[in-house]
Design a protein around this motif. Structure first.
Motif: not given
Length: 177
Positions: A6-7, A14-16, A65-66, A71-72
């Motif tokens: 997930n580039y 930061a938004a996520i 969870r999503f 992020m992971d």
């Protein structure tokens, strides 16, 4: 589970992260209080606060969870660290000149989670972005669209927008692509 990386830009990450923290630390605890209060009012089968609160809690938990999964998988790519700034890479702002319509369009190549067509943010996996990657000013890119093949000349490539200051210090998981 072998998922695609997930580039993402530092701003997108930061938004996520901000959405995750807002849901986890503000919205969810407030809703838990409402559901607890509603549960204490007796019959839960006809208690709208309880029923809708539990439904919203499930939605929040699903979104958390999503976001955690995204992020992971995130690989932060800081445009400020790109090499070869004359070429189009992830995070670039690219101005194209349409050879068909004789008009200019500016796009930023970003991650899948950062799409914002109204701002010109396009995913790095979109046909247009894929056609532009690795190209430089003066190159013509061809893209097949639903209305036929379009041709654009790259007239400007930049990695910093006056509206979005970029970080000068890469994070530990920053990657150059």
């Amino acid at each position: 589970m072998n998922e695609e990386k997930n580039y993402i830009t530092p701003e997108g990450h930061a938004a996520i992260e901000a959405e995750f923290q807002e849901l986890l630390k503000v919205e969810r605890p407030a809703l838990v209080k409402v559901v607890s209060w509603a549960a204490g009012n007796g019959d839960r089968s006809e208690n709208g606060d309880y029923i809708y609160g539990k439904r919203r809690l499930r939605q929040i938990d699903s979104r958390l969870r999503f976001l955690m999964q995204r992020m992971d998988l995130a690989v932060i790519v800081d445009p400020a660290t790109q090499l070869g700034l004359d070429k189009v890479f992830f995070g670039a702002w690219v101005t194209l000149y349409s050879l068909k319509n004789e008009s200019e369009h500016t796009y930023r190549i970003v991650g899948k989670d950062e799409l914002e067509p109204s701002l010109g943010y396009i995913s790095w996996v979109s046909p247009l972005a894929r056609a532009m990657l690795g190209k430089q000013i003066g190159d013509v890119v061809k893209v097949t669209t639903p209305v036929g093949e379009e041709q654009y000349e790259i007239i400007e490539v930049q990695y910093q927008s006056p509206n979005i200051p970029l970080s000068n210090s890469p994070t530990s998981n920053t990657q150059v692509i």
